[in-house]
Design an enzyme around this catalytic site. Structure first.
Site, PDB file in Angstrom:
ATOM      1  N   LYS A  21      31.587  57.337  -2.046  1.00 24.51           N
ATOM      2  CA  LYS A  21      32.030  56.524  -0.903  1.00 24.51           C
ATOM      3  C   LYS A  21      33.133  57.249  -0.125  1.00 24.51           C
ATOM      4  O   LYS A  21      33.076  57.332   1.100  1.00 24.51           O
ATOM      5  CB  LYS A  21      32.514  55.162  -1.421  1.00 24.51           C
ATOM      6  CG  LYS A  21      32.940  54.184  -0.342  1.00 24.51           C
ATOM      7  CD  LYS A  21      32.823  52.744  -0.800  1.00 24.51           C
ATOM      8  CE  LYS A  21      33.947  52.320  -1.731  1.00 24.51           C
ATOM      9  NZ  LYS A  21      35.249  52.175  -1.069  1.00 24.51           N
ATOM     10  N   SER A  22      34.128  57.761  -0.826  1.00 23.84           N
ATOM     11  CA  SER A  22      35.241  58.425  -0.134  1.00 23.84           C
ATOM     12  C   SER A  22      34.744  59.624   0.680  1.00 23.84           C
ATOM     13  O   SER A  22      35.174  59.845   1.813  1.00 23.84           O
ATOM     14  CB  SER A  22      36.266  58.930  -1.160  1.00 23.84           C
ATOM     15  OG  SER A  22      36.902  57.861  -1.801  1.00 23.84           O
ATOM     16  N   ARG A  26      34.447  60.166   4.973  1.00 20.85           N
ATOM     17  CA  ARG A  26      35.103  61.308   5.614  1.00 20.85           C
ATOM     18  C   ARG A  26      34.101  62.208   6.332  1.00 20.85           C
ATOM     19  O   ARG A  26      34.417  62.769   7.386  1.00 20.85           O
ATOM     20  CB  ARG A  26      35.900  62.101   4.563  1.00 20.85           C
ATOM     21  CG  ARG A  26      37.182  61.361   4.137  1.00 20.85           C
ATOM     22  CD  ARG A  26      37.726  61.896   2.835  1.00 20.85           C
ATOM     23  NE  ARG A  26      39.034  61.354   2.477  1.00 20.85           N
ATOM     24  CZ  ARG A  26      39.241  60.169   1.891  1.00 20.85           C
ATOM     25  NH1 ARG A  26      38.207  59.377   1.610  1.00 20.85           N
ATOM     26  NH2 ARG A  26      40.458  59.767   1.587  1.00 20.85           N
ATOM     27  N   GLY A  93      38.842  49.350   3.288  1.00 15.23           N
ATOM     28  CA  GLY A  93      40.213  49.828   3.434  1.00 15.23           C
ATOM     29  C   GLY A  93      40.254  51.276   3.890  1.00 15.23           C
ATOM     30  O   GLY A  93      41.111  51.675   4.686  1.00 15.23           O
ATOM     31  N   GLN A 168      44.615  57.143   1.080  1.00  7.85           N
ATOM     32  CA  GLN A 168      44.405  56.574   2.417  1.00  7.85           C
ATOM     33  C   GLN A 168      45.635  56.799   3.280  1.00  7.85           C
ATOM     34  O   GLN A 168      45.519  57.145   4.462  1.00  7.85           O
ATOM     35  CB  GLN A 168      44.056  55.089   2.298  1.00  7.85           C
ATOM     36  CG  GLN A 168      42.707  54.892   1.613  1.00  7.85           C
ATOM     37  CD  GLN A 168      42.351  53.442   1.362  1.00  7.85           C
ATOM     38  OE1 GLN A 168      43.138  52.535   1.638  1.00  7.85           O
ATOM     39  NE2 GLN A 168      41.169  53.208   0.827  1.00  7.85           N
ATOM     40  N   ASP A 314      40.125  53.036  -9.237  1.00  8.64           N
ATOM     41  CA  ASP A 314      39.006  52.121  -8.967  1.00  8.64           C
ATOM     42  C   ASP A 314      38.196  51.807 -10.223  1.00  8.64           C
ATOM     43  O   ASP A 314      37.331  50.917 -10.210  1.00  8.64           O
ATOM     44  CB  ASP A 314      38.080  52.731  -7.902  1.00  8.64           C
ATOM     45  CG  ASP A 314      38.765  52.802  -6.542  1.00  8.64           C
ATOM     46  OD1 ASP A 314      39.754  52.075  -6.319  1.00  8.64           O
ATOM     47  OD2 ASP A 314      38.302  53.594  -5.700  1.00  8.64           O
ATOM     48  N   LYS A 341      44.070  45.779  -3.920  1.00 13.60           N
ATOM     49  CA  LYS A 341      42.710  46.282  -3.682  1.00 13.60           C
ATOM     50  C   LYS A 341      41.870  45.160  -3.057  1.00 13.60           C
ATOM     51  O   LYS A 341      42.413  44.182  -2.560  1.00 13.60           O
ATOM     52  CB  LYS A 341      42.116  46.787  -5.002  1.00 13.60           C
ATOM     53  CG  LYS A 341      42.834  48.024  -5.544  1.00 13.60           C
ATOM     54  CD  LYS A 341      42.666  49.208  -4.619  1.00 13.60           C
ATOM     55  CE  LYS A 341      43.431  50.417  -5.099  1.00 13.60           C
ATOM     56  NZ  LYS A 341      43.428  51.502  -4.117  1.00 13.60           N
ATOM     57  N   ARG A 387      33.485  45.881  -7.176  1.00 16.99           N
ATOM     58  CA  ARG A 387      33.682  46.468  -8.515  1.00 16.99           C
ATOM     59  C   ARG A 387      33.857  45.385  -9.589  1.00 16.99           C
ATOM     60  O   ARG A 387      33.553  45.614 -10.752  1.00 16.99           O
ATOM     61  CB  ARG A 387      34.869  47.432  -8.499  1.00 16.99           C
ATOM     62  CG  ARG A 387      34.632  48.582  -7.508  1.00 16.99           C
ATOM     63  CD  ARG A 387      35.479  49.788  -7.788  1.00 16.99           C
ATOM     64  NE  ARG A 387      35.565  50.627  -6.606  1.00 16.99           N
ATOM     65  CZ  ARG A 387      34.640  51.497  -6.201  1.00 16.99           C
ATOM     66  NH1 ARG A 387      33.528  51.655  -6.895  1.00 16.99           N
ATOM     67  NH2 ARG A 387      34.811  52.216  -5.108  1.00 16.99           N
TER      68      ARG A 387
HETATM   69  C1  S3P Z   1      40.245  55.822  -1.294  1.00 14.11           C
HETATM   70  C2  S3P Z   1      41.502  55.813  -1.840  1.00 14.11           C
HETATM   71  C3  S3P Z   1      41.935  54.838  -2.849  1.00 14.11           C
HETATM   72  C4  S3P Z   1      40.754  54.112  -3.477  1.00 14.11           C
HETATM   73  C5  S3P Z   1      39.764  53.664  -2.454  1.00 14.11           C
HETATM   74  C6  S3P Z   1      39.213  54.863  -1.700  1.00 14.11           C
HETATM   75  C7  S3P Z   1      39.925  56.850  -0.285  1.00 14.11           C
HETATM   76  O1  S3P Z   1      42.774  53.876  -2.234  1.00 14.11           O
HETATM   77  O2  S3P Z   1      41.213  53.008  -4.235  1.00 14.11           O
HETATM   78  O3  S3P Z   1      38.687  52.983  -3.068  1.00 14.11           O
HETATM   79  O4  S3P Z   1      38.726  57.046   0.020  1.00 14.11           O
HETATM   80  O5  S3P Z   1      40.846  57.485   0.216  1.00 14.11           O
HETATM   81  P1  S3P Z   1      44.348  54.135  -1.987  1.00 14.11           P
HETATM   82  O6  S3P Z   1      44.504  55.233  -1.036  1.00 14.11           O
HETATM   83  O7  S3P Z   1      44.868  52.836  -1.440  1.00 14.11           O
HETATM   84  O8  S3P Z   1      44.906  54.447  -3.345  1.00 14.11           O
END
Ligand code: S3P
Length: 427
Positions: A21-22, A26, A93, A168, A314, A341, A387
């Site tokens: 996902k991350s 991006r 988020g 983030q 996570d 979260k 989750r």
């Molecule tokens: C993420 C960073 C994490 C993670 C989220 C995805 C990202 O959050 O918990 O699911 O893709 O940068 P935080 O940056 O708030 O720790």
């Protein structure tokens, strides 16, 4: 709503979990602000990443998505156009926080909103540093909550000492610095995931990492590339734990992302006594991935805290379930971030697992799990948190009787075919 009953045999088989996902977010974002056509293989077509695509389409970028293949036609940051509608990030988020960084560079008005979960999540951790860099940005309660309104333009580089270990926050500041004057750097209290740094380099940017500090020179341009997205270790986590705790199981997960800033779950499961093997590691210079096999193992309680927390943040809900099946006590600490979260994951994990008979208590910054307990089917609820819903589905495989998971459809946020894959392993 999904009804599940105890697995009548071990979970066995080989599967490929969906894209990370991350990295998927991006790839679309950086493709949208790069010049040229970016192609993405292995993209996660989950609701969160689709929200990212839809936001960039509203900013005038052509994005064509077909399953896990995506083409992004970027015209540089200056190619983004003032959106006629609000940008709706849904439950994501990562979308809202990284987009605030990108939009700090655009001299037009934009408004970011999301669902009822996003409306409760803290945004000041991002709006505050971006304001210091020169973005005009505001939100409900002094920039703390959505809706967020933003007018970017003249951003200056700066050094930011982040009070939280958050990829983030780090990414938003670095992305704002991309077009700004001078150098932008971020120091974190503990290292968070480094996908932004790795992917900016893949898009031709120069990014320096020195311990917990990342810096980049402003006024850099991104050049379109091809991105291969590995499987999401945070999605694999559900089957890693299922394989360890459901009797007579053996599961192989192919092409799982093994970026060292994300592999805390493997370290902890190994420390708990899980039989894990990793093979065929590839792509080490960009985002490493490999095949991970896990077999049923007798787990032991452990302590999870300190600098491993950002490397498995996570995965704490599913690790809490693993701890219910371990001999002895597991203490999870230094994880107060769980409270902000998709839900307050300390409360939702404790509340829902207790319904199934687990012996678990909340603490200020984590939880304490007393193993080993036998679980019973119950009526449980994901509270709209993907989750939590998937963790409860794995718990249902062990629980006597029937488990009814309300709001199980939340899984589609990060893992659209989760329930099908869970079923496949039971055949
Ligand atoms: C993420 C960073 C994490 C993670 C989220 C995805 C990202 O959050 O918990 O699911 O893709 O940068 P935080 O940056 O708030 O720790």
């Amino acid at each position: 709503m999904t009804k599940l009953t105890k697995a009548t045999q071990g979970l066995r088989g080989t599967l490929q979990v969906p894209g990370d996902k991350s990295i998927s977010h991006r790839a679309v974002m950086f493709g949208a602000i790069a010049k040229g056509k970016t192609t993405i293989n292995g993209f996660l077509p989950g609701e969160d990443c689709l929200s990212t695509i839809s936001c960039f389409q509203k900013l005038g970028v052509t994005v064509e998505q077909n399953g896990d293949y995506v083409e992004v036609y970027g015209n540089g940051i200056d190619g983004l156009k003032e959106p006629k509608e609000v940008l709706d990030v849904g439950n994501s988020g990562t979308t809202i926080r990284l987009m605030m960084g990108i939009l700090s560079n655009t001299p037009f008005h934009s408004c970011l909103v999301g669902d009822s979960s996003i409306a409760k999540r803290p945004m000041k951790r991002v709006t505050e540093p971006l304001k210091q860099m020169g973005a005009q940005i505001d939100g409900r309660e002094g920039g703390q909550f959505t809706p967020i309104s933003l007018r970017g333009g003249q951003v200056k580089g700066m050094h930011y000492d982040s009070p939280v270990a958050s990829a983030q926050v780090k990414s938003a500041v670095l992305l704002a610095g991309l077009k700004g004057e001078g150098v932008t750097s971020v120091t974190e209290p503990l290292q968070s995931r480094d996908h932004t740094e790795r992917m900016l380099r893949a898009f031709g940017c120069s990014v320096q990492t020195d311990g917990r500090t990342v810096s980049l020179q402003g006024q850099q341009e991104l050049k379109a590339v091809h991105i291969e997205v590995p499987g999401d270790i945070s999605s694999a986590a559900f089957f890693l734990v299922a394989g360890a705790i459901v009797p007579d199981s053996k599961i192989t997960l192919k092409k799982v992302g093994l970026n060292p800033t994300r592999t805390g779950i493997l370290d902890v499961l190994k420390a708990m006594g899980a039989a894990i093997t990793i093979e065929n590691i590839q792509n080490e210079e960009f985002e490493p991935f490999g095949d991970v096999t896990i077999e049923t193992s007798q787990l032991q309680g452990t302590e999870i805290g300190g600098d491993v927390i950002p490397r498995l943040i996570d995965e704490i809900p599913i690790l809490a379930l693993a701890a219910t099946q371990a001999q002895g006590v597991t203490v999870i600490k230094d994880a107060a971030e769980l409270k902000v979260k998709e839900t307050n994951r300390i409360d939702t994990v404790v509340h829902e697992l207790r319904k199934m008979g687990a012996n678990v208590e909340a603490t200020e910054d984590g939880m304490i799990v007393y193993g080993k307990s036998s679980l019973s089917g119950a009526e449980v609820n994901s509270h709209g948190d993907h989750r939590i819903g998937m963790m409860l589905a794995v718990a249902a495989c062990l629980a006597d009787g029937e488990t009814v998971i309300e709001n199980s459809e939340a899984a589609a946020v990060s893992y659209p075919n989760f329930f099908e894959q869970l079923k496949e392993l039971q055949q």
